[in-house]
Motif scaffolding. Structure first.
Motif, short mmCIF file in Angstrom:
data_model
loop_
_atom_site.label_atom_id
_atom_site.label_comp_id
_atom_site.label_asym_id
_atom_site.label_seq_id
_atom_site.Cartn_x
_atom_site.Cartn_y
_atom_site.Cartn_z
N SER A 72 0.87 -1.18 0.00
CA SER A 72 0.00 0.00 0.00
C SER A 72 0.90 1.23 0.00
O SER A 72 2.10 1.13 0.27
CB SER A 72 -0.94 -0.02 1.21
OG SER A 72 -0.22 -0.14 2.41
N MET A 78 -0.01 8.68 -0.23
CA MET A 78 -1.44 8.73 0.04
C MET A 78 -1.95 10.17 -0.04
O MET A 78 -3.02 10.42 -0.61
CB MET A 78 -1.75 8.11 1.40
CG MET A 78 -3.22 7.90 1.65
SD MET A 78 -3.98 6.72 0.52
CE MET A 78 -3.71 5.21 1.39
N ARG A 82 -4.69 11.51 -2.68
CA ARG A 82 -5.88 12.24 -2.22
C ARG A 82 -6.02 13.58 -2.96
O ARG A 82 -7.12 13.97 -3.34
CB ARG A 82 -5.78 12.49 -0.70
CG ARG A 82 -6.99 13.21 -0.13
CD ARG A 82 -6.86 13.51 1.37
NE ARG A 82 -6.85 12.28 2.14
CZ ARG A 82 -5.82 11.83 2.85
NH1 ARG A 82 -4.68 12.52 2.89
NH2 ARG A 82 -5.89 10.72 3.54
N PHE A 90 -11.57 9.07 -4.03
CA PHE A 90 -10.54 8.67 -3.06
C PHE A 90 -11.13 7.77 -1.98
O PHE A 90 -10.54 6.75 -1.62
CB PHE A 90 -9.87 9.90 -2.44
CG PHE A 90 -8.83 9.56 -1.42
CD1 PHE A 90 -7.59 9.11 -1.84
CD2 PHE A 90 -9.09 9.68 -0.07
CE1 PHE A 90 -6.61 8.77 -0.90
CE2 PHE A 90 -8.13 9.34 0.86
CZ PHE A 90 -6.88 8.89 0.45
N THR A 94 -9.86 3.85 -1.26
CA THR A 94 -9.34 3.40 0.03
C THR A 94 -10.28 2.38 0.68
O THR A 94 -9.82 1.43 1.30
CB THR A 94 -9.11 4.58 0.98
OG1 THR A 94 -10.31 5.35 1.11
CG2 THR A 94 -7.98 5.47 0.48
N HIS A 95 -11.57 2.54 0.50
CA HIS A 95 -12.54 1.57 1.02
C HIS A 95 -12.34 0.22 0.36
O HIS A 95 -12.27 -0.82 1.03
CB HIS A 95 -13.96 2.10 0.78
CG HIS A 95 -15.04 1.17 1.19
ND1 HIS A 95 -15.56 0.22 0.34
CD2 HIS A 95 -15.70 1.03 2.37
CE1 HIS A 95 -16.50 -0.46 0.98
NE2 HIS A 95 -16.60 0.01 2.20
N CYS A 97 -9.66 -0.97 -1.16
CA CYS A 97 -8.38 -1.55 -0.74
C CYS A 97 -8.50 -2.15 0.66
O CYS A 97 -8.06 -3.28 0.88
CB CYS A 97 -7.28 -0.50 -0.75
SG CYS A 97 -6.55 -0.27 -2.36
N HIS A 98 -9.06 -1.41 1.57
CA HIS A 98 -9.16 -1.89 2.95
C HIS A 98 -9.91 -3.21 3.03
O HIS A 98 -9.43 -4.18 3.62
CB HIS A 98 -9.85 -0.84 3.83
CG HIS A 98 -10.12 -1.32 5.21
ND1 HIS A 98 -9.14 -1.38 6.18
CD2 HIS A 98 -11.24 -1.81 5.78
CE1 HIS A 98 -9.65 -1.88 7.29
NE2 HIS A 98 -10.93 -2.14 7.08
N ILE A 146 -3.34 1.48 -5.91
CA ILE A 146 -2.85 2.00 -4.64
C ILE A 146 -2.60 0.90 -3.63
O ILE A 146 -1.96 1.14 -2.61
CB ILE A 146 -3.76 3.10 -4.05
CG1 ILE A 146 -5.10 2.57 -3.60
CG2 ILE A 146 -3.91 4.25 -5.00
CD1 ILE A 146 -5.88 3.57 -2.76
N CYS A 147 -3.07 -0.30 -3.91
CA CYS A 147 -2.77 -1.42 -3.03
C CYS A 147 -2.81 -2.69 -3.86
O CYS A 147 -3.33 -2.70 -4.97
CB CYS A 147 -3.76 -1.51 -1.88
SG CYS A 147 -5.42 -1.95 -2.38
#
Length: 177
Positions: A72, A78, A82, A90, A94-95, A97-98, A146-147
């Protein structure tokens, strides 16, 4: 005779109208081509492709043996990601990826406990060392996600895993040796 003349006139008008209609239909075989502007297609002009900003670090992470390597962005990356994305985009990135990484970790823990899980956000390079001493280098700056997750069994080349399909991917990669 008067009756015949009136009916003959009606028949001529009918035939003339039918011929006119036939000519009109046969001459209009398709739509008239015209250029459609991007804003008419919906959404306006196409957005520019955004490349992930480079890593702040130039460290190399050495990986040996069966491993799952989650990567990541570092905090500076990051912030740059953003800055170039709309707030909702964004948040979605991120959601996704998490939850994809969290789900992949759970599947690895439950079904593949012998695979070492490694997390990195400070390494730019991944160095996979195979059992035969050959090496595979991966520059994470070349990965525009991004991840992500790399799978490595220690003998085959590492693969970038499709996290939403992690159940299937793990089985195919680790079982087919």
């Amino acid at each position: 005779m008067e009756f015949l003349r009136k009916n003959l006139e009606a028949l001529r008008l009918s035939l003339l109208g039918t011929a006119g209609l036939f000519l009109c239909i046969s001459s209009c075989s398709g739509p008239v081509a015209r250029e459609v502007r991007p804003e008419e297609k919906g959404g306006g002009p196409k957005p520019a492709i955004i490349k992930k900003p480079p890593s702040t670090y130039n460290d190399t992470l050495r990986i040996t043996g069966p491993s799952a390597v989650f990567y990541s962005p570092d905090s500076v990356q990051m912030d740059k990601i953003r800055a170039v994305n709309k707030k909702d985009v964004f948040a979605m990135l991120t959601h996704d990826c998490h939850y994809q990484m969290e789900y992949s970790r759970l599947v690895l823990q439950k079904h593949w406990p012998g695979v070492r899980v490694i997390d990195t956000f400070r390494a730019r390079y991944l160095l996979f060392e195979k059992a035969d001493k050959s090496r595979i280098y991966i520059d994470l700056n070349d990965k525009n996600d991004i991840c992500g997750l790399f799978l490595f069994d220690g003998t085959k080349d590492p693969v970038l895993a499709d996290m939403p399909n992690i159940d299937t991917v793990l089985g195919f990669y680790f079982k087919h040796q």
